[in-house]
Design an enzyme around this catalytic site. Structure first.
Site, mmCIF file in Angstrom:
data_model
loop_
_atom_site.group_PDB
_atom_site.id
_atom_site.type_symbol
_atom_site.label_atom_id
_atom_site.label_comp_id
_atom_site.label_asym_id
_atom_site.label_seq_id
_atom_site.Cartn_x
_atom_site.Cartn_y
_atom_site.Cartn_z
ATOM 1 C CG ASP A 82 -1.921 1.011 1.082
ATOM 2 O OD1 ASP A 82 -2.471 1.431 0.193
ATOM 3 O OD2 ASP A 82 -2.303 1.523 2.252
ATOM 4 C CG HIS A 83 -0.605 4.902 0.256
ATOM 5 N ND1 HIS A 83 -0.701 6.005 -0.665
ATOM 6 C CD2 HIS A 83 -1.464 4.389 0.770
ATOM 7 C CE1 HIS A 83 -2.093 6.341 -0.254
ATOM 8 N NE2 HIS A 83 -2.424 5.405 0.630
ATOM 9 N N GLY A 177 -7.618 8.920 8.429
ATOM 10 C CA GLY A 177 -7.846 9.153 9.766
ATOM 11 C C GLY A 177 -9.217 9.584 9.808
ATOM 12 C CG HIS A 205 -6.633 4.497 -0.380
ATOM 13 N ND1 HIS A 205 -5.133 4.448 -0.285
ATOM 14 C CD2 HIS A 205 -6.851 3.586 -1.469
ATOM 15 C CE1 HIS A 205 -4.677 3.584 -1.082
ATOM 16 N NE2 HIS A 205 -5.850 3.250 -1.879
ATOM 17 N N GLY A 206 -8.786 5.443 3.075
ATOM 18 C CA GLY A 206 -9.591 6.464 4.167
ATOM 19 C C GLY A 206 -11.084 6.114 4.346
#
Length: 292
Positions: A82-83, A177, A205-206
């Protein structure tokens, strides 16, 4: 690679109208939590080596930890980078990751296309699908200038056509977050327009903190991989804190409770995403009896 088909999991999700959960590990206990949640929910899952664990233990050690826990569990699931940075992507290919995400969102648009296309060319030569990100996912804040972060439809169309990526992570109102205020509503119309323009499955994502009803609409609009981490980390933390709030306890007791809380939270995510009960069944070997 282990023979698992990461892209097939997402393709099946698109056909079935659900999303596959993708969650990050941080240590052996959180890895076990994700694996046991997938077994408990009978769900597909992406086990993600993400931005927090790599500086903590290194890419190789994180992969080997995840591989060991998977092998001992008997679960078949992709290990996903991831990333990943440019260098990490190529290290991940050598290590045997099943799928990768190259994050070139910090590059200007033309350079992102050029570098991502190179990553895709190499990864595809090894049969590894590639996820990339266009637009930017902000860190959690109560005051985000969203127009500076959203994925643009015309750029998404060009990016996918010129890079050949398999999955596209987009910015449509999510953030890394959670905050204490009502989250920004997802831009569902933007998601639909990007889906129609690019023709490949989309990723958000997130997903922590996003209301379930919005996630369901996003899935209908073309999102079939959902990344979440914060909610699960918070569940693990609550388990540890609850044990230690009762006085001095062994570290292992606290970690075990954190693991169980994370299992429960992950199973709930899988139900919300619609992937519970959707685990792939291995095809029987030639001549093997099938019980019905």
């Amino acid at each position: 690679m282990t023979g698992v088909d990461p892209l097939g999991l997402v393709t099946a999700a698109r056909a079935g109208g659900y999303a596959v959960g993708a969650f990050n590990m941080h240590n052996p206990e959180t890895t076990q939590a994700l694996i046991r949640a997938a077994q408990r929910a009978d769900a597909p899952v992406f086990l993600q080596v993400g931005r927090a664990i790599v500086p903590h233990m290194g890419l190789r050690a994180a992969y080997e930890m995840t591989r060991r826990e998977l092998d001992e569990s008997g679960l078949v699931a992709p290990i996903h980078l991831d990333h990943g940075t440019y260098d990490e992507v190529f290290e991940a290919i050598k290590l045997g990751f099943d799928s990768i995400m190259f994050d070139g969102a910090h590059l200007d648009f033309a350079e992102n296309i050029r570098v991502t296309a190179e990553v895709v060319r190499v990864a595809h030569a090894f049969g590894i699908p590639v996820e990339a990100e266009l637009g930017r996912i902000p860190d959690a804040s109560d005051d985000i200038p969203w127009d500076e972060y959203y994925t643009k439809v015309d750029e998404a169309e060009r990016f996918v056509a010129e890079t050949g990526v398999d999955l596209l992570a987009i910015s449509a109102g999510v953030m890394h977050g959670v905050t204490g205020i009502e989250p920004q509503p997802l831009d569902i119309e933007r998601i639909r327009q990007i889906r129609d323009a690019v023709g490949i499955p989309l990723v958000l994502h997130g997903a922590s903190g996003v209301p379930t009803d919005q996630l369901h609409v996003a899935i209908e609009a073309g999102v079939h991989k959902l990344n979440a981490d914060t909610d699960l980390r918070h569940a693990f933390r609550r388990g540890i804190e609850d044990v230690w709030s009762r006085g001095d306890r062994q570290f292992e007791e606290a970690m075990a409770e954190g693991r169980e809380r994370m299992i429960e939270a992950t199973v709930q995510k899988m139900r919300e995403y619609g992937c519970a009960g959707r685990a792939e069944r291995a095809a029987p070997a030639p001549g093997e009896a099938v019980l019905v």
